[in-house]
Enzyme design. Sequence first.
Site: not given
Length: 155
Positions: A63-65, A135
């Site tokens: 969800f971050e990258s 996130s």
Amino acid sequence: MPSAVRSLEKMKASVVLSLLSYLVVPSDARVLGRCRVAKKLQEGGLSDFDGYSLENWVCLAYFESKFNPSAVYDNLRGDYTGYGLFQIRNNDWCDHGKNRCHVSCSALLNPDLKKTIECAKKIVQGKDGMGAWPSWTLNCQNSDTLARWLDGCIL
């Protein structure tokens, strides 16, 4: 046909094929697979680190990258930039801010993930734990499907 002309023709064909292969390679070629991320995070000691399962870390990375260790994201308000797999913020954690991780922001973009994992460990040991990443709170914290992040992975 003389051999010199044939060699030149082969060389031209080789150059053209090489150039075409660069066009076909996807721009996100640095993105890691889910299981590869899980393996690297496990090897880095994040499995059950500070009470958080490996599944939580893999979920966060997605969800971050989207598993891209070289991702850089500039916040729309301009008050921070996120770096790497976990989008670690420069204003607190790397050399463009308070540098609490004692690391350059560019080091957080390395696909070997060593510096990223070291810094993530420092972040999660803070008062917010994994809640330091909004996130994670939104997508992973209360998820009843975390096990899917390791499905099919050989660790």
